[in-house]
Scaffold this motif. Structure first.
Motif: not given
Length: 289
Positions: A90, A153-156, A186-188, A214-215, A265
């Protein structure tokens, strides 16, 4: 033969000792080359091997054995390592050491990476060596790491399991890299307090509860890293601090115990941090030793 709390069971491969709780089959290592270093002592259940073959060096991360001091489930360690390939696929970033290949081996699983010659922040001596580099150099390294977290972060993906031993200064002391992201999530995702890995000073308070992450959990880690580079990595506070008051304020906000009080973020933290650095009166040379 096995050991739980006493002396480790020591095996050797190519003259290199491996400290274990019980014997394990490492005969497969010979296919990867000569072992010139063993890296152990992590809480992830993984053992690292530096191997050399045909003049090339690689780093192997192995799960499946029972390293001395590890009391988790080796099957879970294998599952975690195997699942981490999705994270590396990712996000690809110059400050993240990439997976080259992965393999099923007898009694375990292994991933291969480029070997990075350098030093990690694994001891007070190494940390002192790191802090002896100029502020400009350390800010450049910190910027690279925050940029890597922003790419995640852009990829969760959020950075769980971060340890000082995952930060390596390499390539003749001019670059920094994360040696692993295999405990990132990986979120969530929801925290698991009993299994939350990594150094406590990089873990947000919510990681100690069974709650959704979360972020802002990643923002806490980014802020905590600022103290590693500019202040006190263990005790986050105003002393000692080598950056500007504005930069300290940003790091303090990022590590606020209440998530809603942090930057929301990594990207927003990164933007504000870079502006603060541009406003700071810095020397224009990068020096190191």
């Amino acid at each position: 033969m096995s050991t739980l709390y006493g002396e480790p069971f020591i095996m050797t491969v190519d003259g290199q000792p491996i400290h274990l709780r019980e014997a394990h089959d490492f005969s497969w290592l010979s296919a990867f080359g000569r072992v010139f270093r063993v890296l152990q002592g992590t809480t992830s259940g993984c053992i690292g091997f530096g191997v050399e073959k045909d003049g090339q060096r690689f780093y192997l991360r192995h799960a499946g054995a029972l390293p001395f001091g590890f009391f988790g489930d080796p099957k879970q360690a294998i599952d975690d390592l195997r699942a981490s390939l999705a994270l590396y696929r990712c996000v690809q970033h110059p400050a993240i050491n990439p997976v080259l290949s992965q393999h099923e081996v007898p009694g375990g699983f292994v991933q291969a990476f480029p070997w990075l010659e350098g030093f990690v922040l694994s001891s007070e001596e190494d940390y002192a060596r790191f802090r002896a580099f100029s502020l400009v150099q350390r800010l450049a390294w910190y910027d690279a790491l925050v940029d890597a977290l922003a790419a995640c972060e852009q990829q969760g993906i959020i950075p769980l399991g971060l340890s000082d031993t995952h930060l390596i200064i390499h390539d003749q002391n001019r670059h920094i890299a994360l040696t692993t992201i295999h405990r990132f999530r990986q979120l969530p995702t929801t925290s698991a307090p009993a299994r939350t890995p990594g150094m406590p000073w990089y873990r947000a308070p919510e990681c100690q509860q069974e709650v959704a992450l979360d972020e802002t959990t990643a923002v806490f880690t980014a802020g905590a890293l600022a103290y590693t580079f500019l202040g006190d990595r263990v005790h986050h506070g105003p002393q000692p601090w080598e950056g500007s008051p504005q930069m300290l304020s940003l790091a303090s906000t990022a590590t606020h115990p209440l998530r809603e009080q942090r930057q929301q973020s990594v990207a927003s933290f990164q933007q504000a941090w870079r502006q603060a650095v541009r406003s700071f009166d810095l020397p224009n040379t990068i020096t190191g030793r």
